[in-house]
Write a protein that holds these residues in place. Structure first.
Motif, PDB file in Angstrom:
ATOM      1  N   LEU A 294       0.884  -1.262  -0.253  1.00 37.55           N
ATOM      2  CA  LEU A 294       0.245  -0.013  -0.066  1.00 37.55           C
ATOM      3  C   LEU A 294       0.760   1.212  -0.168  1.00 37.55           C
ATOM      4  O   LEU A 294       0.461   2.249  -0.815  1.00 37.55           O
ATOM      5  N   ASP A 295       1.789   1.226   0.830  1.00 40.98           N
ATOM      6  CA  ASP A 295       2.682   2.670   0.828  1.00 40.98           C
ATOM      7  C   ASP A 295       3.486   2.815  -0.266  1.00 40.98           C
ATOM      8  O   ASP A 295       3.540   3.948  -1.011  1.00 40.98           O
ATOM      9  N   GLU A 296       4.220   1.914  -1.037  1.00 39.91           N
ATOM     10  CA  GLU A 296       4.712   2.120  -2.174  1.00 39.91           C
ATOM     11  C   GLU A 296       3.758   2.367  -3.374  1.00 39.91           C
ATOM     12  O   GLU A 296       4.194   3.238  -4.044  1.00 39.91           O
ATOM     13  N   THR A 297       2.521   1.620  -3.474  1.00 42.49           N
ATOM     14  CA  THR A 297       1.652   2.140  -4.330  1.00 42.49           C
ATOM     15  C   THR A 297       1.250   3.720  -4.394  1.00 42.49           C
ATOM     16  O   THR A 297       0.962   4.312  -5.299  1.00 42.49           O
ATOM     17  N   ALA A 298       0.974   3.992  -3.008  1.00 43.37           N
ATOM     18  CA  ALA A 298       0.496   5.217  -2.702  1.00 43.37           C
ATOM     19  C   ALA A 298       1.509   6.197  -3.031  1.00 43.37           C
ATOM     20  O   ALA A 298       1.148   7.324  -3.546  1.00 43.37           O
ATOM     21  N   GLU A 299       2.788   5.934  -2.807  1.00 46.15           N
ATOM     22  CA  GLU A 299       3.838   6.853  -3.076  1.00 46.15           C
ATOM     23  C   GLU A 299       3.882   6.988  -4.710  1.00 46.15           C
ATOM     24  O   GLU A 299       4.298   8.190  -5.478  1.00 46.15           O
ATOM     25  N   LEU A 300       3.661   6.085  -5.527  1.00 48.57           N
ATOM     26  CA  LEU A 300       3.781   5.951  -6.801  1.00 48.57           C
ATOM     27  C   LEU A 300       2.752   6.910  -7.562  1.00 48.57           C
ATOM     28  O   LEU A 300       2.923   7.557  -8.410  1.00 48.57           O
ATOM     29  N   LEU A 301       1.506   6.722  -6.703  1.00 46.57           N
ATOM     30  CA  LEU A 301       0.463   7.532  -7.135  1.00 46.57           C
ATOM     31  C   LEU A 301       0.633   9.167  -7.222  1.00 46.57           C
ATOM     32  O   LEU A 301       0.350   9.794  -7.858  1.00 46.57           O
ATOM     33  N   LEU A 302       1.272   9.246  -5.915  1.00 48.05           N
ATOM     34  CA  LEU A 302       1.467  10.594  -5.670  1.00 48.05           C
ATOM     35  C   LEU A 302       2.526  11.402  -6.572  1.00 48.05           C
ATOM     36  O   LEU A 302       2.337  12.516  -6.886  1.00 48.05           O
ATOM     37  N   PHE A 303       3.678  10.549  -6.895  1.00 48.93           N
ATOM     38  CA  PHE A 303       4.582  10.914  -7.791  1.00 48.93           C
ATOM     39  C   PHE A 303       4.039  11.310  -9.025  1.00 48.93           C
ATOM     40  O   PHE A 303       4.182  12.230  -9.726  1.00 48.93           O
ATOM     41  N   CYS A 304       3.003  10.347  -9.461  1.00 48.76           N
ATOM     42  CA  CYS A 304       2.329  10.642 -10.867  1.00 48.76           C
ATOM     43  C   CYS A 304       1.688  11.816 -10.975  1.00 48.76           C
ATOM     44  O   CYS A 304       1.703  12.689 -11.813  1.00 48.76           O
ATOM     45  N   LEU A 305       0.776  12.133 -10.023  1.00 50.13           N
ATOM     46  CA  LEU A 305       0.031  13.329  -9.989  1.00 50.13           C
ATOM     47  C   LEU A 305       0.811  14.661  -9.677  1.00 50.13           C
ATOM     48  O   LEU A 305       0.557  15.674 -10.153  1.00 50.13           O
ATOM     49  N   MET A 306       2.023  14.627  -9.073  1.00 52.50           N
ATOM     50  CA  MET A 306       3.144  15.848  -8.895  1.00 52.50           C
ATOM     51  C   MET A 306       3.567  15.941 -10.205  1.00 52.50           C
ATOM     52  O   MET A 306       3.833  16.889 -10.420  1.00 52.50           O
ATOM     53  N   GLY A 307       3.955  14.892 -10.775  1.00 55.78           N
ATOM     54  CA  GLY A 307       4.928  14.988 -12.108  1.00 55.78           C
ATOM     55  C   GLY A 307       4.073  15.430 -13.165  1.00 55.78           C
ATOM     56  O   GLY A 307       4.197  16.122 -14.077  1.00 55.78           O
ATOM     57  N   MET A 308       2.560  15.179 -13.088  1.00 59.91           N
ATOM     58  CA  MET A 308       1.770  15.669 -13.884  1.00 59.91           C
ATOM     59  C   MET A 308       1.634  17.149 -13.942  1.00 59.91           C
ATOM     60  O   MET A 308       1.607  17.926 -14.989  1.00 59.91           O
TER      61      MET A 308
ATOM     62  N   ILE B 108      -5.021  21.216 -14.832  1.00 59.95           N
ATOM     63  CA  ILE B 108      -4.119  20.420 -13.996  1.00 59.95           C
ATOM     64  C   ILE B 108      -4.866  19.369 -13.281  1.00 59.95           C
ATOM     65  O   ILE B 108      -4.831  18.067 -13.314  1.00 59.95           O
ATOM     66  N   GLN B 109      -5.986  19.793 -12.736  1.00 59.20           N
ATOM     67  CA  GLN B 109      -6.929  18.638 -12.042  1.00 59.20           C
ATOM     68  C   GLN B 109      -7.505  17.985 -12.904  1.00 59.20           C
ATOM     69  O   GLN B 109      -7.582  16.692 -12.394  1.00 59.20           O
ATOM     70  N   SER B 110      -7.887  18.302 -14.067  1.00 61.90           N
ATOM     71  CA  SER B 110      -8.704  17.516 -14.983  1.00 61.90           C
ATOM     72  C   SER B 110      -7.807  16.217 -15.445  1.00 61.90           C
ATOM     73  O   SER B 110      -8.002  15.116 -15.491  1.00 61.90           O
ATOM     74  N   LYS B 111      -6.422  16.553 -15.537  1.00 64.05           N
ATOM     75  CA  LYS B 111      -5.350  15.388 -16.060  1.00 64.05           C
ATOM     76  C   LYS B 111      -5.179  14.685 -14.752  1.00 64.05           C
ATOM     77  O   LYS B 111      -4.964  13.507 -15.037  1.00 64.05           O
ATOM     78  N   GLN B 112      -5.040  15.188 -13.752  1.00 66.88           N
ATOM     79  CA  GLN B 112      -5.015  14.377 -12.511  1.00 66.88           C
ATOM     80  C   GLN B 112      -6.083  13.463 -12.176  1.00 66.88           C
ATOM     81  O   GLN B 112      -5.732  12.351 -11.813  1.00 66.88           O
ATOM     82  N   ILE B 113      -7.306  13.799 -12.536  1.00 64.84           N
ATOM     83  CA  ILE B 113      -8.489  12.865 -12.376  1.00 64.84           C
ATOM     84  C   ILE B 113      -8.263  11.826 -13.458  1.00 64.84           C
ATOM     85  O   ILE B 113      -8.688  10.792 -13.162  1.00 64.84           O
ATOM     86  N   LYS B 114      -7.927  12.150 -14.547  1.00 62.97           N
ATOM     87  CA  LYS B 114      -7.647  11.051 -15.588  1.00 62.97           C
ATOM     88  C   LYS B 114      -6.776  10.139 -15.090  1.00 62.97           C
ATOM     89  O   LYS B 114      -6.755   8.714 -15.258  1.00 62.97           O
ATOM     90  N   MET B 115      -5.533  10.538 -14.592  1.00 58.98           N
ATOM     91  CA  MET B 115      -4.241   9.847 -14.123  1.00 58.98           C
ATOM     92  C   MET B 115      -4.986   8.827 -12.929  1.00 58.98           C
ATOM     93  O   MET B 115      -4.468   7.572 -12.960  1.00 58.98           O
ATOM     94  N   VAL B 116      -5.784   9.507 -11.954  1.00 56.59           N
ATOM     95  CA  VAL B 116      -6.255   8.376 -10.973  1.00 56.59           C
ATOM     96  C   VAL B 116      -7.131   7.350 -11.561  1.00 56.59           C
ATOM     97  O   VAL B 116      -6.880   6.114 -11.122  1.00 56.59           O
ATOM     98  N   LYS B 117      -7.834   7.673 -12.573  1.00 57.48           N
ATOM     99  CA  LYS B 117      -8.603   6.567 -13.058  1.00 57.48           C
ATOM    100  C   LYS B 117      -7.964   5.501 -13.828  1.00 57.48           C
ATOM    101  O   LYS B 117      -8.286   4.520 -13.527  1.00 57.48           O
ATOM    102  N   ILE B 118      -6.948   6.049 -14.619  1.00 58.08           N
ATOM    103  CA  ILE B 118      -6.112   5.067 -15.130  1.00 58.08           C
ATOM    104  C   ILE B 118      -5.243   4.307 -14.317  1.00 58.08           C
ATOM    105  O   ILE B 118      -5.381   3.014 -14.539  1.00 58.08           O
ATOM    106  N   PHE B 119      -4.719   4.887 -13.202  1.00 57.91           N
ATOM    107  CA  PHE B 119      -3.949   4.111 -12.276  1.00 57.91           C
ATOM    108  C   PHE B 119      -4.856   2.957 -11.612  1.00 57.91           C
ATOM    109  O   PHE B 119      -4.433   1.985 -11.403  1.00 57.91           O
ATOM    110  N   LEU B 120      -5.978   3.411 -11.105  1.00 66.11           N
ATOM    111  CA  LEU B 120      -6.960   2.371 -10.670  1.00 66.11           C
ATOM    112  C   LEU B 120      -7.509   1.452 -11.407  1.00 66.11           C
ATOM    113  O   LEU B 120      -7.343  -0.014 -11.060  1.00 66.11           O
ATOM    114  N   ARG B 121      -7.469   1.442 -12.634  1.00 68.87           N
ATOM    115  CA  ARG B 121      -8.020   0.596 -13.822  1.00 68.87           C
ATOM    116  C   ARG B 121      -6.748  -0.571 -13.475  1.00 68.87           C
ATOM    117  O   ARG B 121      -6.993  -1.797 -13.823  1.00 68.87           O
ATOM    118  N   GLY B 122      -5.470  -0.113 -13.437  1.00 64.43           N
ATOM    119  CA  GLY B 122      -4.437  -0.951 -13.635  1.00 64.43           C
ATOM    120  C   GLY B 122      -4.019  -1.735 -12.339  1.00 64.43           C
ATOM    121  O   GLY B 122      -3.787  -2.963 -12.327  1.00 64.43           O
TER     122      GLY B 122
END
Length: 203
Positions: free
Chosen positions: A149-163, A186-200
């Motif tokens: 969980l911690d590693e995956t949460a960190e990856l997601l946070l890095f993705c959102l920050m990087g966006m 920026i928020q619209s792109k981050q929302i799309k990233m969350v949905k893609i991330f969860l799909r994976g």
């Protein structure tokens, strides 16, 4: 620390937050904050030795409020997607509401990254831990499968920050903090990233 001291400190942070958010750091003085509070300057300096110290305390206060707001929402939903999207939207809303406050932190970081990192750095860990708790909602409901969980949460946070960084670096003269008009993009792109991330991660 006595309850009375806690209440006074909380009042100072709220009043200073309004001043910093409205006028910005440079155009706010300790004398003005003391006047807003009906405090003497001596009493204000008793709690905070200088404006920079007060500013960093206000930043921490705002961040804590944002994290608490998301935690409260997370208790009312059983959807990991809803929880994460609320976290993204809350962060955007908080930053927009306190634009002058956060914009100054970016310019301060450019001047003294070590000092700002020391004060704000633990915020990343707190948000990562929160994202880990939000992902666990999906694991518990068998929406997603996560090995760490911690590693995956960190990856997601890095993705959102990087966006955010990726969008802003299109203009190399202003790559740290978005203009008010850029927040929605920026928020619209981050929302799309969350949905893609969860799909994976979906089961």
């Amino acid at each position: 620390m006595s309850k009375n001291v806690d209440l006074k400190r909380a009042k100072i942070l709220e009043v200073a937050k309004r001043r910093f958010a409205h006028f910005g750091m440079a155009k706010t003085t300790m004398a003005e904050i003391a006047k807003d509070l009906s405090f003497s300057k001596a009493l204000l300096y008793y709690y905070f030795p200088d404006k920079h110290n007060l500013y960093m305390a206000v930043m921490e206060h705002v961040i804590n409020e944002m994290i608490d707001k998301v935690d409260i929402y997370a208790q009312t939903t059983d959807s990991v997607e809803n929880a994460l999207l609320f976290a993204v939207e809350s962060r955007t809303a908080t930053t927009r509401e306190n634009y002058n406050l956060f914009e100054y932190s970016s310019s301060l970081f450019m001047k003294n990254p070590c000092e700002v990192g020391k004060n704000i750095g633990p915020y990343f860990n707190r948000v990562r831990d929160q994202y880990s708790r939000l992902l666990k909602i999906g694991v518990d409901n068998k929406e997603i499968r996560v090995d760490d969980l911690d590693e995956t949460a960190e990856l997601l946070l890095f993705c959102l920050m990087g966006m955010r960084s990726g969008i802003l670096t299109k203009d190399l003269n202003d790559c740290l903090f978005p203009s008010p008009e850029e927040f929605e993009h920026i928020q619209s792109k981050q929302i799309k990233m969350v949905k893609i991330f969860l799909r994976g991660l979906s089961v």
